[in-house]
Write an enzyme that holds these catalytic residues in place. Structure first.
Site, PDB file in Angstrom:
ATOM      1  N   ARG A 183      -0.907   8.883   9.038  1.00 37.57           N
ATOM      2  CA  ARG A 183      -0.874   7.292   9.444  1.00 37.57           C
ATOM      3  C   ARG A 183      -0.236   6.739   7.967  1.00 37.57           C
ATOM      4  NH1 ARG A 183      -4.373   2.883   8.807  1.00 37.57           N
ATOM      5  NH2 ARG A 183      -6.050   4.103   8.229  1.00 37.57           N
ATOM      6  N   GLU A 198       0.885  -1.218   0.071  1.00 37.01           N
ATOM      7  CA  GLU A 198       0.012  -0.120  -0.003  1.00 37.01           C
ATOM      8  C   GLU A 198       0.892   1.280   0.015  1.00 37.01           C
ATOM      9  OE1 GLU A 198      -3.359  -0.050   2.758  1.00 37.01           O
ATOM     10  OE2 GLU A 198      -3.336  -2.148   2.927  1.00 37.01           O
ATOM     11  N   ARG A 224      -0.719   8.606   1.818  1.00 33.29           N
ATOM     12  CA  ARG A 224      -1.947   9.179   1.594  1.00 33.29           C
ATOM     13  C   ARG A 224      -2.107  10.624   1.598  1.00 33.29           C
ATOM     14  NH1 ARG A 224      -5.107   4.681   5.246  1.00 33.29           N
ATOM     15  NH2 ARG A 224      -4.538   3.286   3.816  1.00 33.29           N
ATOM     16  N   HIS A 262     -11.124   9.418   6.691  1.00 30.79           N
ATOM     17  CA  HIS A 262     -11.027   7.774   6.838  1.00 30.79           C
ATOM     18  C   HIS A 262     -10.443   7.691   8.140  1.00 30.79           C
ATOM     19  CE1 HIS A 262      -9.937   3.972   5.631  1.00 30.79           C
ATOM     20  NE2 HIS A 262      -8.694   3.999   6.017  1.00 30.79           N
ATOM     21  N   HIS A 317      -8.891   9.328   2.909  1.00 34.12           N
ATOM     22  CA  HIS A 317      -8.577   8.497   2.114  1.00 34.12           C
ATOM     23  C   HIS A 317      -8.586   8.818   0.695  1.00 34.12           C
ATOM     24  CE1 HIS A 317      -7.968   4.305   0.249  1.00 34.12           C
ATOM     25  NE2 HIS A 317      -7.506   3.677   1.434  1.00 34.12           N
TER      26      HIS A 317
HETATM   27  P1  FAD Z   1     -13.394   0.453  16.025  1.00 30.26           P
HETATM   28  O1  FAD Z   1     -13.139  -0.837  15.235  1.00 30.26           O
HETATM   29  O2  FAD Z   1     -13.909   1.524  15.415  1.00 30.26           O
HETATM   30  O3  FAD Z   1     -14.378   0.110  17.475  1.00 30.26           O
HETATM   31  C1  FAD Z   1     -15.071   0.881  18.015  1.00 30.26           C
HETATM   32  C2  FAD Z   1     -16.049   0.503  19.012  1.00 30.26           C
HETATM   33  O4  FAD Z   1     -16.509   1.308  20.039  1.00 30.26           O
HETATM   34  C3  FAD Z   1     -17.173  -0.125  18.367  1.00 30.26           C
HETATM   35  O5  FAD Z   1     -17.788  -1.276  19.169  1.00 30.26           O
HETATM   36  C4  FAD Z   1     -18.353   0.929  18.970  1.00 30.26           C
HETATM   37  O6  FAD Z   1     -19.776   0.298  18.911  1.00 30.26           O
HETATM   38  C5  FAD Z   1     -17.873   1.407  20.213  1.00 30.26           C
HETATM   39  N1  FAD Z   1     -18.390   2.527  20.857  1.00 30.26           N
HETATM   40  C6  FAD Z   1     -18.022   3.873  19.947  1.00 30.26           C
HETATM   41  N2  FAD Z   1     -18.523   4.769  20.805  1.00 30.26           N
HETATM   42  C7  FAD Z   1     -19.185   4.108  22.092  1.00 30.26           C
HETATM   43  C8  FAD Z   1     -20.165   4.420  23.039  1.00 30.26           C
HETATM   44  N3  FAD Z   1     -20.280   5.813  23.335  1.00 30.26           N
HETATM   45  N4  FAD Z   1     -20.582   3.718  23.861  1.00 30.26           N
HETATM   46  C9  FAD Z   1     -20.276   2.377  23.634  1.00 30.26           C
HETATM   47  N5  FAD Z   1     -19.404   2.028  22.776  1.00 30.26           N
HETATM   48  C10 FAD Z   1     -19.025   2.890  21.884  1.00 30.26           C
HETATM   49  N6  FAD Z   1      -6.601   0.116   9.163  1.00 30.26           N
HETATM   50  C11 FAD Z   1      -5.759  -0.808   8.955  1.00 30.26           C
HETATM   51  O7  FAD Z   1      -4.819  -0.909   9.585  1.00 30.26           O
HETATM   52  N7  FAD Z   1      -5.787  -1.585   7.785  1.00 30.26           N
HETATM   53  C12 FAD Z   1      -6.893  -1.499   6.757  1.00 30.26           C
HETATM   54  O8  FAD Z   1      -6.915  -2.146   5.812  1.00 30.26           O
HETATM   55  C13 FAD Z   1      -7.763  -0.500   7.028  1.00 30.26           C
HETATM   56  N8  FAD Z   1      -8.750  -0.342   6.237  1.00 30.26           N
HETATM   57  C14 FAD Z   1     -10.039   0.465   6.518  1.00 30.26           C
HETATM   58  C15 FAD Z   1     -11.022   0.458   5.828  1.00 30.26           C
HETATM   59  C16 FAD Z   1     -12.202   1.224   6.240  1.00 30.26           C
HETATM   60  C17 FAD Z   1     -13.356   1.315   5.294  1.00 30.26           C
HETATM   61  C18 FAD Z   1     -12.143   2.040   7.609  1.00 30.26           C
HETATM   62  C19 FAD Z   1     -13.490   2.887   8.085  1.00 30.26           C
HETATM   63  C20 FAD Z   1     -10.908   2.120   8.216  1.00 30.26           C
HETATM   64  C21 FAD Z   1      -9.850   1.180   7.850  1.00 30.26           C
HETATM   65  N9  FAD Z   1      -8.673   0.949   8.597  1.00 30.26           N
HETATM   66  C22 FAD Z   1      -7.775   0.295   8.345  1.00 30.26           C
HETATM   67  C23 FAD Z   1      -8.820   1.661   9.978  1.00 30.26           C
HETATM   68  C24 FAD Z   1      -9.152   0.867  10.906  1.00 30.26           C
HETATM   69  O9  FAD Z   1     -10.113  -0.069  10.579  1.00 30.26           O
HETATM   70  C25 FAD Z   1      -9.553   1.464  12.504  1.00 30.26           C
HETATM   71  O10 FAD Z   1      -8.953   2.399  12.749  1.00 30.26           O
HETATM   72  C26 FAD Z   1      -9.446   0.441  13.596  1.00 30.26           C
HETATM   73  O11 FAD Z   1     -10.133  -0.822  13.155  1.00 30.26           O
HETATM   74  C27 FAD Z   1      -9.911   0.983  14.779  1.00 30.26           C
HETATM   75  O12 FAD Z   1     -10.111  -0.122  15.497  1.00 30.26           O
HETATM   76  P2  FAD Z   1     -10.793   0.485  17.057  1.00 30.26           P
HETATM   77  O13 FAD Z   1     -11.025  -0.693  17.926  1.00 30.26           O
HETATM   78  O14 FAD Z   1     -10.047   1.521  17.693  1.00 30.26           O
HETATM   79  O15 FAD Z   1     -12.321   1.078  16.773  1.00 30.26           O
HETATM   80  C1  SIN Z   2      -7.075   0.469   2.542  1.00 30.22           C
HETATM   81  O1  SIN Z   2      -7.485  -0.660   2.485  1.00 30.22           O
HETATM   82  O2  SIN Z   2      -6.940   1.331   1.460  1.00 30.22           O
HETATM   83  C2  SIN Z   2      -7.301   1.018   3.986  1.00 30.22           C
HETATM   84  C3  SIN Z   2      -6.028   0.499   4.469  1.00 30.22           C
HETATM   85  C4  SIN Z   2      -5.946   1.653   5.763  1.00 30.22           C
HETATM   86  O3  SIN Z   2      -6.685   2.501   6.318  1.00 30.22           O
HETATM   87  O4  SIN Z   2      -4.797   1.359   6.603  1.00 30.22           O
END
Ligand code: FAD
Ligand code: SIN
Length: 536
Positions: free
Chosen positions: A391, A119, A295, A356, A247
């Site tokens: 990032r 990537e 990015r 993103h 993104h």
């Molecule tokens: P999240 O996975 O967002 O989890 C948040 C949790 O908090 C959820 O369960 C939600 O219900 C809970 N929550 C929030 N507010 C409250 C509240 N007030 N009360 C109770 N619960 C609450 N990153 C990579 O490294 N590789 C990738 O390929 C990649 N692709 C991506 C593609 C997309 C489309 C997106 C949107 C993001 C991508 N990212 C990628 C970024 C990555 O997915 C996220 O940054 C990461 O998964 C965040 O994880 P997290 O556990 O911090 O939060």
């Molecule tokens: C993507 O698949 O392009 C998202 C990867 C990321 O957010 O790290």
């Protein structure tokens, strides 16, 4: 009396960061009750939508950790904490192996070695992935693993509203107060709209990002920055809020209001090329890595090309790629584009940048401790020092795994010294009534998205930021009035949090008098020699 629920460890968030943390604490200490709360279904999170994969140095014959560290530091544009970067990159492969041992599947080559993707900003192929739905596979794995641990309790549709601190015992807490402590949260049960008191000896925020402050975002509707806003209200420390990652390539569809479909950067890693609407390449004007530059550079280049030409999108050209291999790698993306009328084999795919990822958030140290005692944070809601001003792709899932583990190690060692705080009063709903016009909330949310998209997007300026601050102040006042007079609803809580986040992004942007990483302002344009460096 409202309901009081006690748990030793309260994890707010069921994505990769929160669940990893919960699993590791529950495994290490079967005597502790670990509760994970999720504001919707436990499966719904930013994690679930991750496409590209997890970056980790897998084959030390073809890649090195020093290269992954250098790529991360380069993308972060001078603001990463190098110690943190080293820790995450060095620990990363161990955590990914652990995830595999819990049942996560990653694609392999015919010879049985992992198929490592590429990537933007990565100098080597080092991204483990499961087709183009890596996040779905990780979310499935961690939920299944958590289900096996009897001391993990998952509560769905429970919305954390505010952190409990000495403020709730009647003390005057300011940002300068030393020794702020966290005793749990007030949380709204979305099934009956009752506010419950959840007391905990240790609380962990893993609430994810806040992409919903912009009109176009790849984030699901849950990404409303609740944890960051709660931390701000509790007078805890935040950092780097101005660095919001766009993104470069979400599928162009002006009709979509809530979550834009991502076309993974891995598609460019596979060989797809960005082109103007007229079919010309343009990335060579901006960076020697062309379509695979980090990015911030690619999103800004696309934004610039669209503005110069008055176009609403640019194209991603996949037509020269081997189509069967493409379909095999990216089945979901291929099908979605086809459904929207673009067959990657014959048509170029229209794409636009979309909000993103939040690089800033709750300030944490290497074990996830925040500035508030008994409160930790992990994942996208934090500013850990890993991402700096921008990032590197696929470093976020990795961060969630590493910090989930580190927090768990720290918590199991220190939790025994903390007790529950019994004297917390019930939530006070006196004098509030149910809002008569929900449309006021949806309208304010739309206004907020418009403000942020128009004035605090990829390219900023003092004038734009000033306009945004003026408009946000008004929205803030209106929303606070509504909040103070209304019985709680999730929509109102989210609106209030979103406005806080938007304000923090804009205010932080107003204080950074330079262009760096994801913060680009025409009042302090990038130095010419910096631009030349990227072209050399
Ligand atoms: P999240 O996975 O967002 O989890 C948040 C949790 O908090 C959820 O369960 C939600 O219900 C809970 N929550 C929030 N507010 C409250 C509240 N007030 N009360 C109770 N619960 C609450 N990153 C990579 O490294 N590789 C990738 O390929 C990649 N692709 C991506 C593609 C997309 C489309 C997106 C949107 C993001 C991508 N990212 C990628 C970024 C990555 O997915 C996220 O940054 C990461 O998964 C965040 O994880 P997290 O556990 O911090 O939060
Ligand atoms: C993507 O698949 O392009 C998202 C990867 C990321 O957010 O790290």
């Amino acid at each position: 009396m409202g309901e009081i629920i006690k748990t030793d460890v309260l994890v707010i968030g069921s994505g990769v960061a929160g669940m990893t943390c919960a699993i590791k604490i529950a495994e290490a200490r079967p005597d502790l009750k670990v509760t994970v709360i999720s504001k919707t279904m436990k499966e719904e999170s930013n994690t679930k939508y991750a496409q590209g994969g997890v970056a980790a140095v897998w084959n030390e014959e073809t890649d090195t950790k020093e290269k992954h560290i250098a790529d991360t530091l380069d993308a972060g544009d001078g603001l990463c904490d190098e110690d943190v970067v080293r820790m995450v990159v060095n620990e990363g492969p161990i955590r990914v192996k652990e995830l595999i041992s819990w049942g996560a599947r990653f694609d392999k080559e015919h010879d049985g070695d992992y198929d490592l993707g590429r990537e933007g900003g990565h100098s080597e192929n080092r991204i483990l992935h499961y087709k183009d739905i890596t996040g779905w596979e990780i979310q499935r794995t961690i939920i299944e693993k958590a289900t096996l641990l009897p001391n993990i309790h998952v509560l769905e549709n429970l919305f954390a509203i505010d952190l409990l601190t000495q403020h709730h015992l009647g003390y005057n807490i300011t940002r300068l107060t030393p020794g702020i402590e966290c005793y749990g949260v007030y949380a709204l049960d979305k099934n009956n709209l009752n506010v419950e008191t959840h007391l905990a000896r240790i609380t962990i925020l893993a609430t994810g990002g806040a992409g919903q402050i912009y009109r176009a975002t790849t984030n699901p509707t849950i990404a409303t920055g609740d944890g960051i806003a709660m931390m701000y209200r509790a007078k805890g420390r935040l950092n780097n809020m101005e660095f919001v990652q766009f993104h470069p390539t979400s599928l162009y569809n002006p009709a979509v209001e809530r979550q834009a479909f991502l076309v993974s950067e891995a598609v460019r890693g596979f060989g797809a090329i960005l082109k103007t609407k007229g079919g010309e390449t343009f990335m060579e004007k901006y960076d020697k890595r062309k379509s695979l530059a980090p990015r911030d550079i690619v999103a800004r280049a696309i934004d610039n090309e669209m503005k110069i030409r008055g176009d609403e999108y640019v194209y991603l050209d996949c037509r020269h790629l081997e189509i069967e291999a493409f379909k095999n790698h990216f089945p979901t993306i291929y099908e979605k584009c086809k459904h929207d009328g673009y067959d990657a084999a014959n048509d170029m795919i229209p794409v636009v940048p979309a909000c993103h990822f939040f690089c800033g958030g709750i300030l944490v140290d290497k074990v996830g401790k925040t500035s508030i005692n008994q409160l930790y944070a992990a994942g996208e809601c934090t500013a850990s020092g890993l991402h700096g001003a921008n990032r590197l792709a696929s470093n976020s899932l990795l961060e969630g795994l590493v910090y989930g583990h580190n927090i768990a190690e720290d918590v199991v060692g220190c939790i025994d010294q903390y007790q529950f705080k019994a004297e917390i009063p019930d939530w006070n709903a006196t004098g509030t009534t149910t809002p008569k016009e929900m449309v006021l909330i949806t309208q304010s949310w739309k206004e907020l998205k418009d403000i942020m998209t128009s004035y605090v997007g990829i390219v900023r300026s003092n004038v734009r930021i000033g306009r945004a601050l003026d408009r946000l102040r008004l929205l803030y006042q209106e929303t606070e009035l509504l909040y103070n007079a209304s019985a709680l609803s999730p929509q109102l809580c989210e609106l209030r949090n979103l406005i806080t986040i938007a304000y923090l992004v804009t205010r932080s942007a107003s204080m950074r008098h330079e262009s760096r990483g994801l913060h680009y302002t025409t009042d302090f344009p990038m130095l010419l020699d910096h631009l030349e460096e990227t072209l050399m």
